[in-house]
Design an enzyme around this catalytic site. Structure first.
Site, PDB file in Angstrom:
ATOM      1  N   GLU A 169       1.862  -4.408  -5.403  1.00  0.00           N
ATOM      2  CA  GLU A 169       0.642  -5.430  -5.248  1.00  0.00           C
ATOM      3  C   GLU A 169      -0.436  -4.810  -5.987  1.00  0.00           C
ATOM      4  O   GLU A 169      -0.694  -3.650  -5.863  1.00  0.00           O
ATOM      5  CB  GLU A 169       0.485  -5.637  -3.744  1.00  0.00           C
ATOM      6  CG  GLU A 169      -0.504  -6.716  -3.564  1.00  0.00           C
ATOM      7  CD  GLU A 169      -0.609  -7.010  -2.011  1.00  0.00           C
ATOM      8  OE1 GLU A 169      -1.916  -7.118  -1.668  1.00  0.00           O
ATOM      9  OE2 GLU A 169       0.163  -6.979  -1.103  1.00  0.00           O
ATOM     10  N   CYS A 183       0.878  -1.151   0.085  1.00  0.00           N
ATOM     11  CA  CYS A 183       0.222  -0.055   0.098  1.00  0.00           C
ATOM     12  C   CYS A 183       1.021   1.192   0.090  1.00  0.00           C
ATOM     13  O   CYS A 183       1.835   1.148   0.684  1.00  0.00           O
ATOM     14  CB  CYS A 183      -1.049  -0.091   1.191  1.00  0.00           C
ATOM     15  SG  CYS A 183      -1.966   1.292   1.301  1.00  0.00           S
TER      16      CYS A 183
END
Length: 339
Positions: free
Chosen positions: A230, A196
């Site tokens: 990700e 993140c």
């Protein structure tokens, strides 16, 4: 004398003495204005509570440091806080509070002036702290809750123990102020170097986002790994990464003098995943499939445009460039192995 004694005794936890500072008429006007402001705030909170069954029911604003920020999305703060239209956060420990008065009292006592964990990078007034989600659980949870106010896809809030958080700060005489952060799994089987990533809204368009991405790839190079963020990426994240990959590839190609180049070589040199390189080259029109092979086209027009843009860069944005020599960091696997 009475005023100074009162200030020394209560600091910011009580309203300062107003007696003798002005005329009774002016003091009465001030108190009336204060009462009106309290009534308006109470009305705003009441109206906010009436939206409890609607989509608009969420924290609308936060106050952190000297900034008041409008939020973009909802975040799963505890219910008694999520019911408020505005939340107050300590910019150093990220504790969240219900009112400005509580924040003032907290600030008078808070001893934090930088994130917990190890400072692994410092150049001028820019630092990066590595914070372990297991060792500093509350701080990392508060950081995730804050990030969710500005990210639409984020799902990690409370299970922070398997993650490391890299918090970038800008220092002044008051302390180290958070400008952004990224998190990554301690052990990622798919070699994700970012789980993140967020640049604080007040710090956007100042080069910090690219600096955070660059830092994640710098760590990948030290680990001798090929990294990739990700998925899924947020809309802003995708734009930032595409811009970063484009700059990295064009910068590499402007200094490359060989006749042949492979995607594998590009990946090894830049630590960027081969799939990300291919998608970026395709978007730039620099990849051609010919006789069963992919060829990288060295488009001179794009390279010249990149060099012109680089020459026009503002000095303050150029100062956001990372210096690998300022990194003092050992990968966590290496620490485990040696100990």
């Amino acid at each position: 004398m009475e005023h100074s004694q009162h200030q020394q005794q209560y600091e910011k936890s009580r309203e300062p003495l107003l007696k003798g500072l002005t005329s009774k008429y002016d003091l009465r006007l001030f108190q009336q204005a204060q009462m009106k402001a309290c009534d308006e705030l109470e009305y705003e909170i009441t109206q906010h509570y009436q939206l409890s069954n609607k989509q608009e029911y969420r924290i609308k604003k936060i106050e952190i440091g000297r900034y008041e920020l409008e939020t973009w999305y909802s975040s799963p703060y505890p219910e008694e806080y999520a019911r408020l239209p505005k939340l107050y956060l300590c910019e150093f420990c990220l504790k969240f509070m219900k009112s400005a008065t509580i924040l003032r009292r907290h600030s008078a006592k808070c001893v934090w002036r930088h994130p917990p964990g190890d400072e692994i990078y410092r150049k001028a007034n820019i630092s990066v702290f590595e914070v372990d989600g297991k060792k500093n659980k509350i701080y990392c949870q508060n950081l995730c809750l804050l990030a969710k106010l500005f990210l639409d896809h984020k799902t990690l809030y409370y299970d922070v123990e398997p993650f490391l958080f890299y918090v970038m700060t800008e220092a002044d005489t008051q302390g180290c102020h958070v400008v952004g952060y990224f998190s990554k799994e301690k052990n990622s089987f798919l070699n994700y170097n970012v789980s993140c990533i967020l640049t604080m809204p007040q710090c956007m368009r100042q080069g910090y986002g690219k600096m955070l991405i660059d830092f994640s790839y710098l760590l990948s190079k030290v680990e001798e790994k090929i990294g990739s963020p990700e998925r899924p990426l947020s809309d802003l994240g995708l734009i930032s990464y595409r811009s970063y990959w484009k700059d990295v590839l064009l910068n590499y190609l402007t200094t490359y003098n060989g006749n042949e180049i492979s995607i594998k070589d590009l990946s090894q040199e830049t630590a960027v995943n081969a799939n990300d390189i291919v998608s970026t080259l395709q978007a730039l029109g620099m990849l051609k499939y010919w006789k069963g092979k992919h060829l990288v086209l060295k488009r001179q027009d794009l390279l010249e445009e990149y060099l012109e843009k680089k020459a026009r860069k503002f000095p303050e944005k150029d100062s956001r460039k990372l210096d690998p020599g300022c990194l003092k960091w050992t990968p966590i696997q290496n620490i485990t192995t040696t100990s």
